[in-house]
Design a protein around this motif. Structure first.
Motif, mmCIF file in Angstrom:
data_model
loop_
_atom_site.group_PDB
_atom_site.id
_atom_site.type_symbol
_atom_site.label_atom_id
_atom_site.label_comp_id
_atom_site.label_asym_id
_atom_site.label_seq_id
_atom_site.Cartn_x
_atom_site.Cartn_y
_atom_site.Cartn_z
ATOM 1 N N LEU A 64 121.874 47.993 83.101
ATOM 2 C CA LEU A 64 123.250 48.434 83.052
ATOM 3 C C LEU A 64 123.515 49.547 84.061
ATOM 4 C CD1 LEU A 64 125.885 47.913 81.668
ATOM 5 C CD2 LEU A 64 125.269 49.584 79.939
ATOM 6 N N LYS A 65 122.565 50.449 84.225
ATOM 7 C CA LYS A 65 122.710 51.512 85.216
ATOM 8 C C LYS A 65 122.773 50.940 86.627
ATOM 9 C CE LYS A 65 120.690 55.363 82.683
ATOM 10 N NZ LYS A 65 119.597 56.336 82.618
ATOM 11 N N ILE A 66 121.972 49.931 86.881
ATOM 12 C CA ILE A 66 121.989 49.299 88.206
ATOM 13 C C ILE A 66 123.314 48.592 88.445
ATOM 14 C CG2 ILE A 66 120.958 47.446 89.586
ATOM 15 C CD1 ILE A 66 118.263 48.243 88.303
ATOM 16 N N ILE A 67 123.793 47.865 87.452
ATOM 17 C CA ILE A 67 125.067 47.153 87.582
ATOM 18 C C ILE A 67 126.215 48.130 87.792
ATOM 19 C CG2 ILE A 67 126.750 45.770 86.293
ATOM 20 C CD1 ILE A 67 124.352 44.302 85.042
ATOM 21 N N ALA A 72 126.645 49.347 94.256
ATOM 22 C CA ALA A 72 126.408 47.925 94.015
ATOM 23 C C ALA A 72 127.686 47.177 93.660
ATOM 24 C CB ALA A 72 125.378 47.754 92.909
ATOM 25 N N LYS A 73 128.837 47.824 93.786
ATOM 26 C CA LYS A 73 130.105 47.183 93.403
ATOM 27 C C LYS A 73 130.332 45.888 94.182
ATOM 28 C CE LYS A 73 132.188 50.212 90.613
ATOM 29 N NZ LYS A 73 132.205 49.984 89.217
ATOM 30 N N HIS A 74 130.073 45.915 95.502
ATOM 31 C CA HIS A 74 130.287 44.718 96.313
ATOM 32 C C HIS A 74 129.326 43.604 95.910
ATOM 33 C CE1 HIS A 74 131.532 42.279 99.664
ATOM 34 N NE2 HIS A 74 130.275 42.161 100.047
ATOM 35 N N LEU A 75 128.071 43.960 95.686
ATOM 36 C CA LEU A 75 127.091 42.960 95.256
ATOM 37 C C LEU A 75 127.468 42.362 93.904
ATOM 38 C CD1 LEU A 75 123.775 44.727 96.276
ATOM 39 C CD2 LEU A 75 124.839 42.764 97.372
ATOM 40 N N LEU A 76 128.007 43.195 93.031
ATOM 41 C CA LEU A 76 128.432 42.709 91.719
ATOM 42 C C LEU A 76 129.566 41.703 91.871
ATOM 43 C CD1 LEU A 76 128.202 42.853 88.644
ATOM 44 C CD2 LEU A 76 129.777 44.774 88.701
ATOM 45 N N LYS A 77 130.510 41.987 92.769
ATOM 46 C CA LYS A 77 131.619 41.052 93.008
ATOM 47 C C LYS A 77 131.100 39.726 93.547
ATOM 48 C CE LYS A 77 135.171 44.503 93.896
ATOM 49 N NZ LYS A 77 136.068 45.092 94.899
ATOM 50 N N VAL A 78 130.124 39.786 94.464
ATOM 51 C CA VAL A 78 129.531 38.571 95.024
ATOM 52 C C VAL A 78 128.818 37.782 93.929
ATOM 53 C CG1 VAL A 78 127.766 37.694 96.617
ATOM 54 C CG2 VAL A 78 129.322 39.517 97.347
#
Length: 118
Positions: A64-67, A72-78
């Motif tokens: 959860l901390k990593i997310i 990491a917002k852009h990676l999360l969107k991808v």
């Protein structure tokens, strides 16, 4: 009589998990009274009714901390876009057809790679 602010249960749950600084902006956290945030921090996540159904409480704290990391917002969107596409394809083809297609593609790609070395 004072005016009270009512906070969303996810805010309280994040405090009880100790991940509020990774999730929320600093200016939002400063608006919450210290006594209120201290109370939430001392509560266990299980003390909140229904916390077992909350998706955020089922994640490991480290994941959860990593997310939640702002970098990491852009990676999360991808990743979310990929998941949407994946589930869309599964809905159209069906799980069995998709698995068969993936196995065929995997097998054919490995055969081509092996023939290059021969």
């Amino acid at each position: 009589m004072g005016i009270y602010t009512i906070y969303h249960s996810n805010v309280k749950l994040c405090y009880s998990l100790g991940i509020e600084k990774q999730i929320f902006l600093e200016n939002f956290l400063e608006k919450i009274p210290k006594t209120t945030s201290h109370y939430w921090k001392t509560k266990k996540a299980e003390d909140f009714c229904g916390s077992e159904y909350e998706e955020i409480s089922n994640c490991s704290l480290q994941k959860l901390k990593i997310i939640a990391e702002i970098r990491a917002k852009h990676l999360l969107k991808v990743f979310v876009s990929f998941c949407r596409l994946y589930f869309f394809v599964l809905n159209i083809l069906g799980v069995k057809n998709f698995q068969n297609l993936a196995v065929c593609k995997f097998a054919s790609s490995h055969i081509l790679k092996l023939s290059v070395f021969c």
